[in-house]
Write a protein that holds these residues in place. Structure first.
Motif, mmCIF file in Angstrom:
data_model
loop_
_atom_site.group_PDB
_atom_site.id
_atom_site.type_symbol
_atom_site.label_atom_id
_atom_site.label_comp_id
_atom_site.label_asym_id
_atom_site.label_seq_id
_atom_site.Cartn_x
_atom_site.Cartn_y
_atom_site.Cartn_z
ATOM 1 N N ALA A 86 -7.596 45.190 -57.968
ATOM 2 C CA ALA A 86 -7.890 46.163 -56.247
ATOM 3 C C ALA A 86 -6.710 47.367 -55.952
ATOM 4 O O ALA A 86 -5.094 46.556 -56.389
ATOM 5 N N ASP A 87 -7.044 48.007 -56.078
ATOM 6 C CA ASP A 87 -6.107 49.294 -55.526
ATOM 7 C C ASP A 87 -5.513 49.249 -53.816
ATOM 8 O O ASP A 87 -6.607 49.546 -53.217
ATOM 9 N N LEU A 88 -4.557 48.463 -53.556
ATOM 10 C CA LEU A 88 -4.739 48.800 -51.577
ATOM 11 C C LEU A 88 -4.452 50.526 -50.688
ATOM 12 O O LEU A 88 -4.833 51.230 -50.134
ATOM 13 N N LYS A 89 -4.011 51.168 -52.498
ATOM 14 C CA LYS A 89 -3.295 52.894 -51.384
ATOM 15 C C LYS A 89 -4.974 53.546 -51.547
ATOM 16 O O LYS A 89 -5.004 54.096 -50.791
ATOM 17 N N THR A 90 -5.558 53.218 -52.969
ATOM 18 C CA THR A 90 -6.938 53.608 -53.047
ATOM 19 C C THR A 90 -7.929 53.634 -51.888
ATOM 20 O O THR A 90 -9.097 53.591 -52.071
ATOM 21 N N GLY A 91 -8.295 52.400 -52.107
ATOM 22 C CA GLY A 91 -9.028 51.309 -50.854
ATOM 23 C C GLY A 91 -10.396 50.968 -51.843
ATOM 24 O O GLY A 91 -11.370 51.015 -51.946
ATOM 25 N N ARG A 92 -10.145 51.063 -52.913
ATOM 26 C CA ARG A 92 -10.903 50.457 -53.848
ATOM 27 C C ARG A 92 -10.758 49.060 -54.930
ATOM 28 O O ARG A 92 -9.737 49.021 -55.124
ATOM 29 N N MET A 93 -11.630 48.246 -55.233
ATOM 30 C CA MET A 93 -11.789 47.544 -56.506
ATOM 31 C C MET A 93 -13.165 47.539 -57.287
ATOM 32 O O MET A 93 -13.819 47.449 -56.883
ATOM 33 N N ALA A 94 -12.293 46.895 -58.363
ATOM 34 C CA ALA A 94 -13.205 47.524 -59.821
ATOM 35 C C ALA A 94 -13.384 45.916 -60.204
ATOM 36 O O ALA A 94 -12.756 44.709 -60.367
ATOM 37 N N ALA A 95 -14.705 45.602 -59.825
ATOM 38 C CA ALA A 95 -15.099 43.644 -60.125
ATOM 39 C C ALA A 95 -16.279 44.146 -61.526
ATOM 40 O O ALA A 95 -17.531 43.975 -60.200
ATOM 41 N N PHE A 96 -16.011 43.399 -61.738
ATOM 42 C CA PHE A 96 -17.228 42.761 -62.301
ATOM 43 C C PHE A 96 -18.598 44.437 -62.482
ATOM 44 O O PHE A 96 -20.125 44.555 -62.490
ATOM 45 N N ASP A 97 -18.015 45.179 -63.214
ATOM 46 C CA ASP A 97 -18.740 46.929 -63.087
ATOM 47 C C ASP A 97 -19.406 47.301 -62.211
ATOM 48 O O ASP A 97 -20.045 48.210 -61.995
ATOM 49 N N ARG A 98 -18.631 46.658 -60.616
ATOM 50 C CA ARG A 98 -18.986 47.372 -59.349
ATOM 51 C C ARG A 98 -17.885 48.472 -58.988
ATOM 52 O O ARG A 98 -16.070 48.174 -59.298
ATOM 53 N N ASP A 99 -18.080 49.622 -58.610
ATOM 54 C CA ASP A 99 -16.569 49.656 -57.937
ATOM 55 C C ASP A 99 -16.593 49.757 -56.148
ATOM 56 O O ASP A 99 -17.199 50.099 -55.213
ATOM 57 N N ILE A 100 -15.808 48.845 -55.833
ATOM 58 C CA ILE A 100 -16.443 47.853 -54.429
ATOM 59 C C ILE A 100 -15.156 48.734 -53.122
ATOM 60 O O ILE A 100 -13.681 48.947 -53.525
ATOM 61 N N PRO A 101 -15.921 49.553 -52.486
ATOM 62 C CA PRO A 101 -14.333 49.752 -50.788
ATOM 63 C C PRO A 101 -13.817 48.791 -50.453
ATOM 64 O O PRO A 101 -14.625 47.861 -50.018
ATOM 65 N N ILE A 102 -12.957 48.188 -49.849
ATOM 66 C CA ILE A 102 -11.699 48.178 -49.421
ATOM 67 C C ILE A 102 -10.919 48.515 -48.787
ATOM 68 O O ILE A 102 -10.393 49.047 -48.369
ATOM 69 N N SER A 103 -10.043 47.306 -47.674
ATOM 70 C CA SER A 103 -9.610 47.376 -46.707
ATOM 71 C C SER A 103 -8.555 46.754 -46.805
ATOM 72 O O SER A 103 -8.849 44.910 -46.903
ATOM 73 N N CYS A 104 -7.527 46.392 -46.169
ATOM 74 C CA CYS A 104 -6.499 45.711 -46.119
ATOM 75 C C CYS A 104 -5.784 46.691 -44.980
ATOM 76 O O CYS A 104 -4.071 46.343 -44.802
ATOM 77 N N MET A 105 -6.097 46.623 -44.314
ATOM 78 C CA MET A 105 -5.024 47.243 -42.963
ATOM 79 C C MET A 105 -4.650 45.858 -41.855
ATOM 80 O O MET A 105 -5.601 45.447 -41.593
ATOM 81 N N VAL A 106 -3.003 45.791 -42.109
ATOM 82 C CA VAL A 106 -2.478 44.852 -41.318
ATOM 83 C C VAL A 106 -2.286 45.335 -39.779
ATOM 84 O O VAL A 106 -1.723 46.216 -39.937
ATOM 85 N N ARG A 107 -2.490 44.772 -39.101
ATOM 86 C CA ARG A 107 -1.189 44.964 -37.326
ATOM 87 C C ARG A 107 0.125 44.156 -37.040
ATOM 88 O O ARG A 107 -0.326 42.707 -37.560
ATOM 89 N N ASN A 108 1.194 44.992 -37.770
ATOM 90 C CA ASN A 108 1.873 44.040 -37.717
ATOM 91 C C ASN A 108 2.798 45.475 -36.732
ATOM 92 O O ASN A 108 2.794 45.962 -36.410
ATOM 93 N N GLU A 109 4.588 44.568 -36.402
ATOM 94 C CA GLU A 109 5.830 45.786 -35.675
ATOM 95 C C GLU A 109 5.626 46.813 -36.619
ATOM 96 O O GLU A 109 6.201 47.595 -36.218
ATOM 97 N N LEU A 110 5.358 47.185 -37.668
ATOM 98 C CA LEU A 110 5.811 47.998 -38.250
ATOM 99 C C LEU A 110 4.597 49.290 -37.986
ATOM 100 O O LEU A 110 5.536 51.091 -37.947
ATOM 101 N N ASN A 111 3.645 48.843 -37.852
ATOM 102 C CA ASN A 111 2.918 50.639 -37.374
ATOM 103 C C ASN A 111 2.160 50.062 -36.042
ATOM 104 O O ASN A 111 1.583 51.075 -35.515
ATOM 105 N N HIS A 112 3.286 48.971 -35.303
ATOM 106 C CA HIS A 112 3.407 48.586 -34.154
ATOM 107 C C HIS A 112 1.770 48.501 -32.867
ATOM 108 O O HIS A 112 1.193 49.242 -32.052
ATOM 109 N N GLU A 113 1.286 47.817 -34.265
ATOM 110 C CA GLU A 113 -0.182 48.071 -33.715
ATOM 111 C C GLU A 113 -0.619 46.636 -32.980
ATOM 112 O O GLU A 113 -1.604 46.139 -32.175
ATOM 113 N N ARG A 114 0.000 45.452 -33.247
ATOM 114 C CA ARG A 114 0.309 43.713 -32.767
ATOM 115 C C ARG A 114 0.879 44.393 -31.728
ATOM 116 O O ARG A 114 1.985 44.234 -31.775
#
Length: 154
Positions: free
Chosen positions: A7-35
Motif C-alpha cells: 500500500a502506497d499512501l502517497k499515490t493512493g494505490r494498493m497492489a494486492a493479489f494481482d489487483r491495483d486497488i484505489p485507497i485513501s488514508c485521509m485523517v482529520r486531525n489538528e495538523l490539517n485543521h479538519e478535526r
C-alpha cells in the motif's frame, strides 16, 4: 506461504493479489485543521485522548476479516497488527487542549470500505467490490495456512 500486499499512501494505490486497488488514508486531525476540538478520538486499547494519524508505515501482519454491520466499517473490517505510539492529549471541558509529554500505544489499524471521506488511520478501500474480493481472498488464504502481510509506505 507468505503473501504481501503493498500500500502506497502517497499515490493512493494498493497492489494486492494481482489487483491495483484505489485507497485513501485521509485523517482529520489538528495538523490539517479538519478535526473540531470537540470531536475526541481515543487510543485503542488504552482509551487515552489522541489526534488520529495515518496508518503507520512498515510491514504488518493481516488477520482474519471480520463481518461488520456498522455503516462505517461494513461489510468487513480486515485487521492488522499495526500500531504506533501517539502523544496523549490534554482535554478540558470535553475539548482538545494541547498534547502532553506522555505517549500511548494506538492499535486497530486495518482495511475497510466506508462512505465517509476520512478514516481514523485505517486504509480505506474506495470500492466496496474490492473490499469483498480482499475479504474472500484473505480468508481463503488464511484458512489454507498462509501468512499475509501488508507493507505500507507513506
Amino acid at each position: 506461504m507468505e503473501f504481501l500486499i503493498k500500500a502506497d499512501l502517497k499515490t493512493g494505490r494498493m497492489a494486492a493479489f494481482d489487483r491495483d486497488i484505489p485507497i485513501s488514508c485521509m485523517v482529520r486531525n489538528e495538523l490539517n485543521h479538519e478535526r473540531k476540538s470537540h470531536e475526541l478520538v481515543y487510543s485503542i486499547p488504552d482509551k487515552h485522548p489522541i489526534q488520529p494519524r495515518p496508518f503507520p508505515p512498515g510491514k504488518w501482519r493481516i488477520t482474519e476479516p471480520r463481518e461488520r454491520t456498522d455503516p462505517y466499517l461494513a461489510p468487513f473490517y480486515i485487521p492488522s497488527d499495526a500500531y504506533q505510539m501517539l502523544p496523549v492529549w490534554e482535554v478540558e471541558n470535553g475539548l482538545y487542549k494541547a498534547p502532553t509529554d506522555s505517549f500511548t500505544r494506538d492499535c486497530a489499524y486495518g482495511l475497510h470500505y466506508s462512505t465517509s471521506r476520512s478514516t481514523q488511520g485505517c486504509i480505506k478501500i474506495l470500492d466496496r467490490e474490492h473490499l469483498l474480493f480482499l475479504a474472500d481472498t484473505i480468508s481463503d488464504l488464511l484458512r489454507a495456512g498462509n501468512e499475509i502481510y501488508i507493507e505500507v509506505n507513506s
